[in-house]
Design a protein around this motif. Structure first.
Motif, mmCIF file in Angstrom:
data_model
loop_
_atom_site.group_PDB
_atom_site.id
_atom_site.type_symbol
_atom_site.label_atom_id
_atom_site.label_comp_id
_atom_site.label_asym_id
_atom_site.label_seq_id
_atom_site.Cartn_x
_atom_site.Cartn_y
_atom_site.Cartn_z
ATOM 1 N N PRO A 253 1.099 -54.304 17.548
ATOM 2 C CA PRO A 253 -0.062 -53.424 17.386
ATOM 3 C C PRO A 253 0.302 -52.256 16.463
ATOM 4 N N VAL A 254 -0.615 -51.892 15.578
ATOM 5 C CA VAL A 254 -0.365 -50.803 14.639
ATOM 6 C C VAL A 254 -1.668 -50.043 14.397
ATOM 7 N N GLU A 255 -1.545 -48.719 14.280
ATOM 8 C CA GLU A 255 -2.685 -47.859 13.981
ATOM 9 C C GLU A 255 -2.391 -47.085 12.704
ATOM 10 N N GLY A 256 -3.424 -46.875 11.906
ATOM 11 C CA GLY A 256 -3.285 -46.117 10.672
ATOM 12 C C GLY A 256 -4.086 -44.837 10.719
ATOM 13 N N TYR A 257 -3.526 -43.772 10.154
ATOM 14 C CA TYR A 257 -4.174 -42.458 10.131
ATOM 15 C C TYR A 257 -4.026 -41.830 8.752
ATOM 16 N N VAL A 258 -5.074 -41.151 8.317
ATOM 17 C CA VAL A 258 -4.981 -40.199 7.209
ATOM 18 C C VAL A 258 -5.260 -38.845 7.837
ATOM 19 N N GLY A 259 -4.233 -37.995 7.876
ATOM 20 C CA GLY A 259 -4.353 -36.795 8.692
ATOM 21 C C GLY A 259 -4.478 -37.197 10.145
ATOM 22 N N GLU A 260 -5.433 -36.620 10.838
ATOM 23 C CA GLU A 260 -5.666 -36.986 12.237
ATOM 24 C C GLU A 260 -6.803 -37.977 12.387
ATOM 25 N N ILE A 261 -7.358 -38.441 11.289
ATOM 26 C CA ILE A 261 -8.454 -39.405 11.345
ATOM 27 C C ILE A 261 -7.887 -40.820 11.365
ATOM 28 N N GLN A 262 -8.209 -41.547 12.426
ATOM 29 C CA GLN A 262 -7.747 -42.921 12.531
ATOM 30 C C GLN A 262 -8.600 -43.805 11.626
ATOM 31 N N THR A 263 -7.934 -44.567 10.772
ATOM 32 C CA THR A 263 -8.644 -45.434 9.826
ATOM 33 C C THR A 263 -8.612 -46.903 10.223
ATOM 34 N N ASP A 264 -7.681 -47.270 11.115
ATOM 35 C CA ASP A 264 -7.609 -48.671 11.518
ATOM 36 C C ASP A 264 -6.769 -48.801 12.777
ATOM 37 N N ALA A 265 -7.034 -49.849 13.528
ATOM 38 C CA ALA A 265 -6.209 -50.256 14.666
ATOM 39 C C ALA A 265 -6.257 -51.774 14.704
ATOM 40 N N THR A 266 -5.108 -52.393 14.532
ATOM 41 C CA THR A 266 -5.086 -53.846 14.435
ATOM 42 C C THR A 266 -3.776 -54.365 15.026
ATOM 43 N N THR A 267 -3.606 -55.661 14.998
ATOM 44 C CA THR A 267 -2.373 -56.284 15.491
ATOM 45 C C THR A 267 -1.867 -57.274 14.448
ATOM 46 N N TRP A 268 -0.601 -57.132 14.106
ATOM 47 C CA TRP A 268 0.012 -58.013 13.116
ATOM 48 C C TRP A 268 0.805 -59.114 13.818
ATOM 49 N N THR A 269 0.713 -60.313 13.285
ATOM 50 C CA THR A 269 1.488 -61.425 13.827
ATOM 51 C C THR A 269 2.922 -61.350 13.297
ATOM 52 N N ASN A 270 3.816 -62.036 13.987
ATOM 53 C CA ASN A 270 5.228 -61.995 13.584
ATOM 54 C C ASN A 270 5.474 -63.040 12.501
ATOM 55 N N LEU A 272 6.520 -63.196 8.084
ATOM 56 C CA LEU A 272 6.904 -62.515 6.853
ATOM 57 C C LEU A 272 5.791 -62.734 5.840
ATOM 58 N N GLN A 273 4.976 -61.710 5.662
ATOM 59 C CA GLN A 273 3.819 -61.835 4.793
ATOM 60 C C GLN A 273 3.300 -60.435 4.456
ATOM 61 N N ALA A 274 2.191 -60.385 3.730
ATOM 62 C CA ALA A 274 1.524 -59.114 3.425
ATOM 63 C C ALA A 274 0.604 -58.758 4.595
ATOM 64 N N HIS A 275 0.919 -57.661 5.268
ATOM 65 C CA HIS A 275 0.139 -57.165 6.407
ATOM 66 C C HIS A 275 -0.728 -56.002 5.923
ATOM 67 N N THR A 276 -1.995 -56.007 6.308
ATOM 68 C CA THR A 276 -2.980 -55.061 5.754
ATOM 69 C C THR A 276 -3.457 -54.076 6.814
ATOM 70 N N LEU A 277 -3.660 -52.832 6.359
ATOM 71 C CA LEU A 277 -4.187 -51.769 7.214
ATOM 72 C C LEU A 277 -5.244 -51.022 6.429
ATOM 73 N N SER A 278 -6.434 -50.858 6.996
ATOM 74 C CA SER A 278 -7.509 -50.166 6.308
ATOM 75 C C SER A 278 -7.207 -48.673 6.189
ATOM 76 N N LEU A 279 -7.549 -48.094 5.043
ATOM 77 C CA LEU A 279 -7.492 -46.642 4.831
ATOM 78 C C LEU A 279 -8.878 -46.051 4.663
ATOM 79 N N SER A 280 -9.903 -46.851 4.915
ATOM 80 C CA SER A 280 -11.275 -46.405 4.690
ATOM 81 C C SER A 280 -11.667 -45.310 5.666
ATOM 82 N N LEU A 281 -12.276 -44.243 5.130
ATOM 83 C CA LEU A 281 -12.755 -43.146 5.955
ATOM 84 C C LEU A 281 -14.262 -43.186 6.127
ATOM 85 N N GLU A 282 -14.892 -44.242 5.656
ATOM 86 C CA GLU A 282 -16.333 -44.351 5.772
ATOM 87 C C GLU A 282 -16.739 -44.574 7.214
ATOM 88 N N ASP A 283 -17.910 -44.030 7.576
ATOM 89 C CA ASP A 283 -18.438 -44.231 8.924
ATOM 90 C C ASP A 283 -18.837 -45.692 9.109
#
Length: 283
Positions: A253-270, A272-283
């Motif tokens: 499980p991983v969460e992404g933040y810009v400042g204190e605003i959470q932009t994503d919460a997801t779970t990555w599988t084990n 070796l690949q490109a794992h993605t996390l959103s940085l979008s601040l849109e509502d």
């Protein structure tokens, strides 16, 4: 909500990798600029007071992002009387802290101000000494919003212990990309000091295997904060980390933040690949 409006309102991990000051500044090897302050250099009447001398001791040439900073102020009282005053920390001319400073006659005192920047917009930091009939700015840096800090919080970790050490690992990272919906803004080879981003929190040592150079991130409650200097995260849609979770983890499980605003919460599988996390601040 407009992305930049959100960024302007943030009050958490700071951005301070690029310093921009007035004329007369010197340029360091990393492109930042610094100088001694050129305002309020004497008493409130504009005349220097030879009886009291205030200065900084080894002031920081640049301010860190999301790290604790210190400015040490030296006050030399050349009179026989007591100097009673205050040392003020100001952000954009607004007082953040005020600490009293008392110096006996014919004595010198050094006092350290500790602070963290908490803005993603341009901010001027000043340290000022004030007393009755006396006012002098001894430190000033203007931090330009050339970079934004992104924080990753890891929800699991692999822990290995020995007699003299403990290893806590969440994610083995080889490459980081900052992308919009249409293009790649920046690519970083992790583990290569020449090409990797600026890590604001501890990471594993740079090392190498058959897939390339890498670092271990995370571990329990320890997040990973990263500054992407010269990249406007306000334009980014996602963060891509090429690598794999620690071998003992089925998923991460991983969460992404810009400042204190959470932009994503997801779970990555084990994998070796490109794992993605959103940085979008849109509502």
């Amino acid at each position: 909500m407009n992305r930049r409006a959100i960024l302007a309102s943030l009050g958490s991990l700071s951005v301070g990798g690029c310093l921009r000051l007035a004329d007369g500044a010197s340029t360091t090897q990393d492109g930042t600029r610094s100088e001694e302050p050129d305002v309020d250099t004497g008493t409130t009447t504009g005349r220097p007071d030879p009886a009291v001398e205030v200065s900084t001791v080894d002031p920081p040439a640049k301010l860190g992002i999301g790290t604790t900073e210190q400015v040490t102020v030296r006050v030399e009282n050349r009179t026989e009387g007591v100097f009673d005053g205050e040392i003020l920390l100001l952000f954009d001319r607004e007082v953040q802290t005020a600490e009293s400073v008392t110096v006996a006659g014919e004595s010198t005192v050094q006092q350290t101000i500790t602070f963290e920047l908490e803005a993603l917009t341009e901010r001027t930091v000043e340290v000022e000494v004030r007393a009755a009939g006396f006012r002098k700015v001894v430190f000033r840096r203007t931090v330009a919003p050339a970079t934004y800090a992104v924080r990753l919080e890891w929800g699991a970790a692999e822990q290995n212990s020995a007699e003299s050490w403990t290893s806590i690992k969440s994610f083995r990272c080889y490459e980081i990309r900052v992308e919009t919906e249409w293009e790649t803004l920046a690519v970083y080879d992790v583990g290569n000091p020449e090409t990797e981003p600026r890590f604001l929190t501890d990471t594993g040592f740079a090392t190498e295997d058959t897939h390339g150079t890498f670092r271990w991130f995370g571990g329990g409650d320890t997040g990973t904060s990263i500054a992407f200097e010269g990249v406007d995260v306000a334009d980014a849609a996602r963060l891509v980390l090429v690598g794999t979770p620690a071998s003992e983890l089925d998923e991460l499980p991983v969460e992404g933040y810009v400042g204190e605003i959470q932009t994503d919460a997801t779970t990555w599988t084990n994998e070796l690949q490109a794992h993605t996390l959103s940085l979008s601040l849109e509502d």
